[in-house]
Write a protein that holds these residues in place. Structure first.
Motif, mmCIF file in Angstrom:
data_model
loop_
_atom_site.group_PDB
_atom_site.id
_atom_site.type_symbol
_atom_site.label_atom_id
_atom_site.label_comp_id
_atom_site.label_asym_id
_atom_site.label_seq_id
_atom_site.Cartn_x
_atom_site.Cartn_y
_atom_site.Cartn_z
ATOM 1 N N ASN A 20 0.844 -1.202 0.000
ATOM 2 C CA ASN A 20 0.000 0.000 0.000
ATOM 3 C C ASN A 20 0.868 1.236 0.000
ATOM 4 O O ASN A 20 1.929 1.260 0.626
ATOM 5 N N ILE A 21 0.407 2.260 -0.693
ATOM 6 C CA ILE A 21 1.118 3.535 -0.674
ATOM 7 C C ILE A 21 0.097 4.664 -0.831
ATOM 8 O O ILE A 21 -0.896 4.521 -1.544
ATOM 9 N N THR A 22 0.323 5.740 -0.114
ATOM 10 C CA THR A 22 -0.498 6.938 -0.253
ATOM 11 C C THR A 22 0.387 8.142 0.053
ATOM 12 O O THR A 22 1.519 7.984 0.506
ATOM 13 N N TYR A 23 -0.102 9.323 -0.232
ATOM 14 C CA TYR A 23 0.690 10.531 -0.001
ATOM 15 C C TYR A 23 -0.163 11.593 0.662
ATOM 16 O O TYR A 23 -1.390 11.600 0.554
ATOM 17 N N LYS A 24 0.514 12.488 1.348
ATOM 18 C CA LYS A 24 -0.153 13.639 1.959
ATOM 19 C C LYS A 24 -0.449 14.642 0.839
ATOM 20 O O LYS A 24 0.416 14.898 -0.002
ATOM 21 N N PRO A 25 -1.657 15.199 0.787
ATOM 22 C CA PRO A 25 -2.019 16.096 -0.312
ATOM 23 C C PRO A 25 -1.061 17.266 -0.546
ATOM 24 O O PRO A 25 -0.911 17.718 -1.677
ATOM 25 N N ASP A 26 -0.376 17.730 0.502
ATOM 26 C CA ASP A 26 0.562 18.844 0.288
ATOM 27 C C ASP A 26 1.912 18.364 -0.260
ATOM 28 O O ASP A 26 2.808 19.161 -0.514
ATOM 29 N N GLY A 27 2.060 17.051 -0.450
ATOM 30 C CA GLY A 27 3.261 16.498 -1.077
ATOM 31 C C GLY A 27 4.466 16.368 -0.175
ATOM 32 O O GLY A 27 5.564 16.109 -0.658
ATOM 33 N N THR A 28 4.309 16.505 1.134
ATOM 34 C CA THR A 28 5.462 16.476 2.035
ATOM 35 C C THR A 28 5.798 15.087 2.574
ATOM 36 O O THR A 28 6.917 14.850 3.008
ATOM 37 N N HIS A 29 4.832 14.160 2.558
ATOM 38 C CA HIS A 29 5.051 12.835 3.132
ATOM 39 C C HIS A 29 4.393 11.748 2.294
ATOM 40 O O HIS A 29 3.382 11.990 1.635
ATOM 41 N N ILE A 30 4.970 10.549 2.345
ATOM 42 C CA ILE A 30 4.421 9.357 1.717
ATOM 43 C C ILE A 30 4.301 8.296 2.805
ATOM 44 O O ILE A 30 5.209 8.140 3.625
ATOM 45 N N ALA A 31 3.190 7.572 2.806
ATOM 46 C CA ALA A 31 2.991 6.466 3.750
ATOM 47 C C ALA A 31 2.989 5.162 2.962
ATOM 48 O O ALA A 31 2.341 5.048 1.925
ATOM 49 N N VAL A 32 3.743 4.174 3.471
ATOM 50 C CA VAL A 32 3.857 2.875 2.806
ATOM 51 C C VAL A 32 3.548 1.780 3.820
ATOM 52 O O VAL A 32 4.099 1.766 4.916
ATOM 53 N N GLY A 33 2.663 0.868 3.434
ATOM 54 C CA GLY A 33 2.337 -0.272 4.284
ATOM 55 C C GLY A 33 2.870 -1.549 3.658
ATOM 56 O O GLY A 33 2.888 -1.679 2.432
ATOM 57 N N ASN A 34 3.299 -2.493 4.496
ATOM 58 C CA ASN A 34 3.819 -3.749 3.948
ATOM 59 C C ASN A 34 3.027 -4.949 4.457
ATOM 60 O O ASN A 34 2.142 -4.821 5.297
ATOM 61 N N ARG A 35 3.333 -6.138 3.942
ATOM 62 C CA ARG A 35 2.626 -7.367 4.301
ATOM 63 C C ARG A 35 2.836 -7.775 5.754
ATOM 64 O O ARG A 35 2.103 -8.596 6.280
#
Length: 58
Positions: A20-35
């Motif tokens: 899984n991957i998503t980003y903060k709308p202001d472009g400052t952070h990315i969140a990544v989830g793993n198995r």
């Protein structure tokens, strides 16, 4: 992360198989989830993990 040229622009070494991957709308952070149910927050400027949290459930 791929730039306009289609070439890799940044590489982050993370643990586990990332699903899984998503980003903060202001472009400052990315969140990544793993198995392994671990969430990692990346600082986009430094492209380094700033926070990790392991969950014991899905």
């Amino acid at each position: 992360m791929r730039g306009v040229t289609g070439k890799c622009a940044q590489l982050a070494e993370l643990s586990g198989e990332n699903i899984n991957i998503t980003y903060k709308p202001d472009g400052t952070h990315i969140a990544v989830g793993n198995r392994d149910d671990e969430l990692t927050i990346l600082d986009v400027q430094k492209f380094k993990p700033i926070h990790k949290r392991k969950f014991n459930y899905e």
